[in-house]
Design a protein around this motif. Structure first.
Motif, PDB file in Angstrom:
ATOM      1  N   LEU B 185       0.734  -0.914   0.090  1.00  0.00           N
ATOM      2  CA  LEU B 185      -0.111  -0.059  -0.004  1.00  0.00           C
ATOM      3  C   LEU B 185       0.823   1.345  -0.050  1.00  0.00           C
ATOM      4  N   VAL B 186       0.155   2.454  -0.069  1.00  0.00           N
ATOM      5  CA  VAL B 186       0.793   3.628   0.159  1.00  0.00           C
ATOM      6  C   VAL B 186       0.660   4.110   1.592  1.00  0.00           C
ATOM      7  N   GLY B 187       1.488   4.556   2.205  1.00  0.00           N
ATOM      8  CA  GLY B 187       1.363   5.173   3.351  1.00  0.00           C
ATOM      9  C   GLY B 187       2.189   6.455   3.639  1.00  0.00           C
ATOM     10  N   LEU B 188       1.548   7.565   4.261  1.00  0.00           N
ATOM     11  CA  LEU B 188       2.059   8.787   4.331  1.00  0.00           C
ATOM     12  C   LEU B 188       2.300   9.055   5.848  1.00  0.00           C
ATOM     13  N   MET B 189       3.517   9.421   6.326  1.00  0.00           N
ATOM     14  CA  MET B 189       3.632   9.958   7.668  1.00  0.00           C
ATOM     15  C   MET B 189       3.799  11.533   7.453  1.00  0.00           C
ATOM     16  N   PRO B 190       2.948  12.180   7.924  1.00  0.00           N
ATOM     17  CA  PRO B 190       2.957  13.577   7.651  1.00  0.00           C
ATOM     18  C   PRO B 190       3.958  14.481   8.611  1.00  0.00           C
ATOM     19  N   THR B 191       4.660  15.380   8.070  1.00  0.00           N
ATOM     20  CA  THR B 191       5.316  16.393   9.109  1.00  0.00           C
ATOM     21  C   THR B 191       4.646  16.297  10.296  1.00  0.00           C
ATOM     22  N   TYR B 192       5.432  16.248  11.462  1.00  0.00           N
ATOM     23  CA  TYR B 192       5.195  16.667  12.802  1.00  0.00           C
ATOM     24  C   TYR B 192       4.373  17.852  12.820  1.00  0.00           C
ATOM     25  N   GLY B 193       3.348  17.934  13.678  1.00  0.00           N
ATOM     26  CA  GLY B 193       2.650  18.904  14.005  1.00  0.00           C
ATOM     27  C   GLY B 193       1.564  19.788  12.630  1.00  0.00           C
ATOM     28  N   SER B 194       1.500  18.812  11.424  1.00  0.00           N
ATOM     29  CA  SER B 194       0.515  19.171  10.476  1.00  0.00           C
ATOM     30  C   SER B 194      -0.711  18.464  10.787  1.00  0.00           C
ATOM     31  N   VAL B 195      -0.830  17.328  11.486  1.00  0.00           N
ATOM     32  CA  VAL B 195      -2.161  16.745  11.842  1.00  0.00           C
ATOM     33  C   VAL B 195      -2.549  16.710  13.623  1.00  0.00           C
ATOM     34  N   SER B 196      -3.687  17.038  13.545  1.00  0.00           N
ATOM     35  CA  SER B 196      -4.023  17.052  14.868  1.00  0.00           C
ATOM     36  C   SER B 196      -3.884  15.634  15.791  1.00  0.00           C
ATOM     37  N   ARG B 197      -3.094  15.569  16.816  1.00  0.00           N
ATOM     38  CA  ARG B 197      -3.217  14.355  17.516  1.00  0.00           C
ATOM     39  C   ARG B 197      -4.206  14.317  18.734  1.00  0.00           C
ATOM     40  N   PHE B 198      -5.406  15.384  18.651  1.00  0.00           N
ATOM     41  CA  PHE B 198      -6.445  15.164  19.748  1.00  0.00           C
ATOM     42  C   PHE B 198      -7.191  14.057  19.579  1.00  0.00           C
ATOM     43  N   GLY B 199      -7.373  13.294  20.434  1.00  0.00           N
ATOM     44  CA  GLY B 199      -7.998  12.140  20.700  1.00  0.00           C
ATOM     45  C   GLY B 199      -7.256  10.986  20.159  1.00  0.00           C
ATOM     46  N   VAL B 200      -5.959  10.968  19.680  1.00  0.00           N
ATOM     47  CA  VAL B 200      -5.286   9.792  19.458  1.00  0.00           C
ATOM     48  C   VAL B 200      -4.615   9.247  20.843  1.00  0.00           C
ATOM     49  N   LEU B 222      -5.815  12.895  -1.166  1.00  0.00           N
ATOM     50  CA  LEU B 222      -7.195  13.133  -1.023  1.00  0.00           C
ATOM     51  C   LEU B 222      -7.316  12.969   0.655  1.00  0.00           C
ATOM     52  N   LEU B 223      -6.664  12.030   1.161  1.00  0.00           N
ATOM     53  CA  LEU B 223      -7.133  11.774   2.569  1.00  0.00           C
ATOM     54  C   LEU B 223      -6.353  12.686   3.752  1.00  0.00           C
ATOM     55  N   GLN B 224      -5.168  13.257   2.951  1.00  0.00           N
ATOM     56  CA  GLN B 224      -4.288  14.251   3.622  1.00  0.00           C
ATOM     57  C   GLN B 224      -5.289  15.619   3.636  1.00  0.00           C
ATOM     58  N   GLN B 225      -6.064  15.640   2.659  1.00  0.00           N
ATOM     59  CA  GLN B 225      -6.571  16.838   2.599  1.00  0.00           C
ATOM     60  C   GLN B 225      -7.641  17.073   3.500  1.00  0.00           C
ATOM     61  N   VAL B 226      -8.102  15.891   3.857  1.00  0.00           N
ATOM     62  CA  VAL B 226      -9.155  15.946   5.110  1.00  0.00           C
ATOM     63  C   VAL B 226      -8.666  15.952   6.291  1.00  0.00           C
ATOM     64  N   ILE B 227      -7.323  15.498   6.577  1.00  0.00           N
ATOM     65  CA  ILE B 227      -7.139  15.464   8.024  1.00  0.00           C
ATOM     66  C   ILE B 227      -6.017  16.560   8.378  1.00  0.00           C
ATOM     67  N   ALA B 228      -5.145  17.081   7.337  1.00  0.00           N
ATOM     68  CA  ALA B 228      -4.019  17.943   7.858  1.00  0.00           C
ATOM     69  C   ALA B 228      -4.651  19.333   7.920  1.00  0.00           C
ATOM     70  N   ARG B 229      -4.894  19.583   9.186  1.00  0.00           N
ATOM     71  CA  ARG B 229      -5.706  20.783   9.466  1.00  0.00           C
ATOM     72  C   ARG B 229      -5.007  21.415  10.801  1.00  0.00           C
ATOM     73  N   ASP B 230      -4.899  22.964  10.920  1.00  0.00           N
ATOM     74  CA  ASP B 230      -4.551  23.537  11.999  1.00  0.00           C
ATOM     75  C   ASP B 230      -5.755  22.982  13.160  1.00  0.00           C
ATOM     76  N   SER B 231      -5.382  22.855  14.545  1.00  0.00           N
ATOM     77  CA  SER B 231      -6.378  22.603  15.506  1.00  0.00           C
ATOM     78  C   SER B 231      -6.348  23.389  16.472  1.00  0.00           C
ATOM     79  N   ASP B 232      -7.028  23.909  17.332  1.00  0.00           N
ATOM     80  CA  ASP B 232      -6.760  24.491  18.662  1.00  0.00           C
ATOM     81  C   ASP B 232      -6.809  23.634  19.714  1.00  0.00           C
TER      82      ASP B 232
END
Lengths: 489, 484
Positions: B185-200, B222-232
């Protein structure tokens, strides 16, 4: 009084650790209300209950208020500070670690001056920001304490309350210095508006590290820690008791054991909570869920510029205005009284006159009623009305006391109205006074003769008689003058 | 209509929905049927609730959403899902139902994604094979005698077996990339801090990120577009630096790849090495330039990682004390209750790491272990910084081996840990990496890891798309083709 505690060749060495709950709207690391007295476990969320996946977000207002307190304590506010995890297992600690600060606190190296007779300066080691633990209630125990309790329940409303821990160097040399320092510190934090510092509610808690050493020695003796003193007075009493205990041990040739003690104000006794052998290894490490706190020098300068007048400056201003030191200190540190005084002095336009009223009639009334100045029905505005009538000569001191009492009893009354209704305006009119004086002199020929025979002190009696005859309304000065005039005629 | 979900990409599924060729409910039902058919053997899901899934799908059908609305997804069971059990693969959280969803799940909900269920993992994401799940191992769809990799092995297996079009995993030391490689499969580990860890559910906060596991590079985007967001709600999360773009395959003229040749000497399986060398040739044929780079401290990544990650984990897992939620084993006093609960609730690997981490942070050892490991971490970060001064991206095999047999490494933790030597340094540096299928070795998938500087996701996805097009890899395991 505020010199050092010295007995049998030993002196006291005391340092304080003070926890101040900050009065922010929300908790330190989550959005839950930071409120005292609500139903247990209602102000809680995933974060302060430490559910899996919860993350802390630092409360910017708590950071700001801490920096303000640090500035008031003369601390250096480093450009960067860091949160760390302090680990220990206990049911009051939901994450089993407290987010605190370790080697990079928010405020470092301050110093705090306590003015007045025997003035002294206390070095502040650090002030760091952390979160409070939950509240444990030990059911069935003695006064909610764990000894003898059948079981414990936990209220997480308090978990995550912002706490500023202020640590002093061991610079205090007597229980009285500790009392004075804590009183002034508390007034300073309250003046800043960072906390109400209510020791009974626990929003200010103080621990004392106490040891004794031979006078002149530079080293330190073994210290003990007095935990969670809940009033300034008990703090001083607890330290006093511990100093006596340590001195007794040392004089008997025994060693002071490093331990944590609880002072019971009811019995004056000290009980050991734990000895240092059970001390924790807290395994501190930097909190990876939070970024370092950065402080911009311009923002800090602005914060420092926006601090209100602090008690130390206030003390200087009031003594500068001619108030006695004891009065100035009281009006600088008793928060409610200070605010009352400021408003009254502003309205009356005379610092000393305002101080005399606050220290005299008002204090007596507050003590009798058992209330704080801001709860008095005699507001500064109403009292200023009364003081104005005295200053402009409308009424005399005797009547003023009566009017003050009337203001206490009837919150709707105003001073001028009371004077009018009761006919208390002083009699200063020469004809009216003259008639009274003449009547009194005629009734007391013996005293008149005595005065003329050289016993001038008799005039006091005659003034009193005239005052009585005027129904207390006579202008005392004018009366004196008139009496002397008639007697020397 | 009968929908063949095997090999169906999320992009294609969305096209079916938008073209009204099927409903979300039909699509979800097709996946549920597939799960019922094959997951008994694979054991890739820990929790499936068909009624809940179908209700969510019907809701999407009724709301007439756009984009990805109605496309199914599977979530690693480390991600909190409100109202749905979340175990982190541990007995200590058996029956635990979160009161809030992880940010990434919330954003999936906002995009209209329909959850098929929660996927298996190594307990608290501690492992490289999914054998450390308290609920039993997951099997590799390419060879059911082998592990799917880990810790996101369940997420890899559901996508490879056609039991979900895509899934979210988490990566603390390789936990997205290695199972993606093991399962084709394809697997992406994003840059630290680009995806929220809240609830992980936290394992090692300073190392982990959530990322996509997909059949194609475009699906990953496409999935990265959904999850890579700033979070307060995550103080370390600032979102992506630029919007994630959908990549197109193309030539690689002007691209310079760094190849850390010295690292490759450290025990790479022959077949994996051969496939890797072929990809280097492909890169050159597409116009890219290859240069050698040195990462002198990367080889110490394993040691540094196994101090830092357990240290953080020892604190993160302290909250599982039986007081507020999850498992509680009653005992006469609170201390005994802690001990009994944690003894019964944690598996051997988790206990091992708690012990390592507690030791590494203890007075007297803190500087020699924790502080020293942080110094090594800084040096590794500098290694990568220096390399990215010369090259656009670094190429390495994702793992030194293909999927190993179930049980083969269970008794040898060090051998298990060593499977992550090429992925761990990337987490220590906090930079992104993409694993793309790199052909088969003896019938088993291998992975090509493309590592880039912080916030280079768009570049990585474009490079990945280029390799993907050249390989023309079929991500459907042969056994899975006949299984339906």
């Amino acid at each position: 009084m505020s010199g050092g505690w010295q007995r049998d060749g030993y002196e006291a060495v005391i340092g304080l650790e003070i926890h101040v709950q900050l009065d922010t709207a929300s908790k330190m690391f989550c959005a839950c209300p930071n409120r005292f007295g609500d139903e247990p476990n209602t102000n809680v969320c995933m974060v302060c209950l430490a559910h899996p996946g919860a993350l802390p977000v630092a409360n910017a207002e708590a950071v700001r208020q801490s920096a303000r307190v640090g500035l008031a304590l003369g601390c250096r506010i480093p450009a960067a500070s860091e949160f760390s995890r302090k680990q220990y297992f206990y049911p009051d600690s939901p994450k089993a670690y407290q987010i605190s600060q370790y080697d990079q606190p928010l405020c470092a190296e301050g110093s705090f001056h306590v003015p007045g007779e025997g003035a002294f300066t206390v070095r502040i080691t650090r002030a760091h920001l952390e979160e409070d633990a939950a509240k444990m209630i030990h059911a069935g125990g003695d006064a909610g304490r764990i000894q003898g309790s059948a079981g414990s329940v936990v209220d997480f409303n308090r978990a995550g309350t912002p706490l500023l821990e202020i640590v002093t160097e061991p610079d205090l040399r007597s229980p009285e210095q500790a009392r004075r320092f804590l009183t002034l510190l508390r007034a300073t934090v309250v003046a800043i508006g960072a906390s109400d510092c209510d020791m009974e509610k626990g929003s200010l808690r103080a621990d004392a590290n106490v040891s004794i050493r031979p006078i002149g020695s530079a080293g330190y003796g073994t210290k003990t820690e007095l935990k969670n003193m809940n009033s300034v007075r008990f703090l001083a009493r607890g330290i006093e008791a511990e100093l006596e205990r340590q001195l007794g041990l040392v004089l008997a040739g025994e060693e002071v054991r490093q331990e944590t003690l609880h002072f019971d104000p009811a019995t004056g006794g000290l009980t050991s909570l734990r000895s240092k052998e059970e001390a924790h290894d807290y395994r501190y490490f930097p909190e990876p869920d939070l970024l370092p706190v950065t402080q911009d020098p311009d923002d800090l300068a602005a914060l420092a510029g926006q601090l209100p007048e602090l008690p130390v400056a206030r003390f200087a201003r009031l003594t500068g205005a001619g108030l006695p030191e004891a009065t100035a200190l009281l009006l600088a540190t008793e928060v409610e009284l200070a605010a009352y005084y400021d408003e009254l002095a502003g309205r009356v336009g005379d610092a000393k006159v305002a101080a005399n009223w606050v220290m005299g009639e008002l204090q007596a009334h507050l003590n009798a009623a058992g209330i704080a100045a801001d709860a008095s029905p005699v507001t500064p505005a109403r009292l200023a009305g009364l003081v104005g009538l005295v200053v402009d000569g409308t009424i005399n001191q005797t009547s003023a006391k009566e009017v003050f009492q009337a203001l206490v009893e009837d919150p709707a009354a105003d001073a001028a109205g009371v004077v009018e209704a009761r006919g208390l305006a002083q009699v200063g009119d020469a004809d009216e006074l003259g008639a009274i004086v003449d009547g009194v002199l005629a009734d007391h020929p013996e005293e008149v003769a005595a005065f003329k025979g050289g016993r001038e002190q008799v005039i006091g009696f005659l003034v009193g008689q005239c005052m009585k005859a005027s129904g207390g309304r006579a202008d005392a000065k004018a009366l004196q003058a008139l009496l002397r005039e008639r007697l020397s005629a | 209509m009968a929908i063949d979900v095997i090999g169906l990409t999320a992009e294609r599924a969305a096209a079916l929905l938008r073209g009204r060729e099927c409903t979300s409910e039909e699509l979800a039902q097709a996946y549920l049927d597939r799960i019922a058919a094959v997951d008994g053997e694979l054991h890739s899901y820990l929790h499936v609730d068909p009624e809940r899934t179908l209700a969510a799908a019907r809701e999407q059908d009724a709301s007439g959403g756009d984009g990805l609305a109605g496309v199914p997804i599977a979530y690693k069971d480390l991600l909190s899902t409100r109202g749905v059990p979340t175990t982190a693969g541990s007995r200590i959280l058996e029956g635990f139902v979160p009161i809030e969803s992880a940010d990434v799940v919330r954003w999936g909900d906002e995009a209209g994604l329909v959850s098929l269920g929660k996927t298996n993992l190594d307990e608290f994401a501690m492992g490289s094979s999914t054998e450390h799940s308290a609920y039993g191992p997951t099997r590799n769809p390419w060879d059911v005698a082998r592990v799917p990799g880990g810790s996101s092995g369940g997420s890899a297996a559901v996508v490879a077996s056609g039991c979900a079009p895509w899934a979210l995993g988490t990566d603390t030391g390789g936990s997205i990339r290695q199972p993606a490689a093991f399962c084709g499969l394809v697997g992406l580990m994003p840059t630290y801090g680009s995806v929220s860890r809240f609830g992980v559910v936290a394992f090692a906060c300073s190392l982990e990120q959530v990322g996509p596991m997909t059949l194609t590079v475009r699906d990953a985007a496409l999935l990265q577009q959904v999850i890579a967001r700033d979070s307060d709600r995550d103080a370390t999360c600032t979102g992506p630096r630029e919007p994630i773009a959908l990549p197109e395959a193309g030539r690689l003229d002007g691209i310079t790849f760094g190849v850390p040749r010295a690292e490759l000497e450290a025990g790479v399986e022959e077949g994996v090495r051969a496939r890797f060398d072929e990809s280097l040739a492909i890169a050159e044929s597409l116009g890219a330039r290859l240069v050698d780079v040195e990462l002198p401290y990367a080889r110490h990544g394993l040691a540094a990682y196994y101090v830092i990650a357990p240290a953080e984990a020892s604190a993160n897992l302290s909250r599982f004390d039986g007081v507020r939620y999850g498992l509680r084993v009653d005992a006469p006093d609170v201390r005994a209750m802690y001990e009994a609960t944690r003894d019964a609730g944690f598996g051997a690997e988790v206990k091992r790491r708690i012990m390592i981490g507690t030791y590494a942070l203890s007075a007297g050892y803190h500087d020699a272990y924790y502080v020293q490991a942080q110094r090594v971490r800084t040096l590794i970060r500098r290694d990568f910084d220096a390399a990215f001064g010369q090259v656009d991206a670094i190429l390495l095999p994702t793992a030194p081996t293909t999927a190993f047999p179930i049980g083969a490494r269970l008794d040898d933790p060090l051998a298990m840990y060593a499977n992550d030597i090429f992925t761990l340094p990337v987490n220590l540096a906090g930079i992104p990496a993409l694993s793309v299928p790199n052909g088969l070795s003896e019938g088993l998938p291998t992975g090509l890891q493309i590592i880039g500087p912080a916030h280079s996701e768009n570049l990585l996805l474009r490079l990945g798309a280029a390799f993907e097009a050249e390989h023309a890899f079929d991500p459907v395991p042969p056994a899975m083709r006949s299984a339906s």
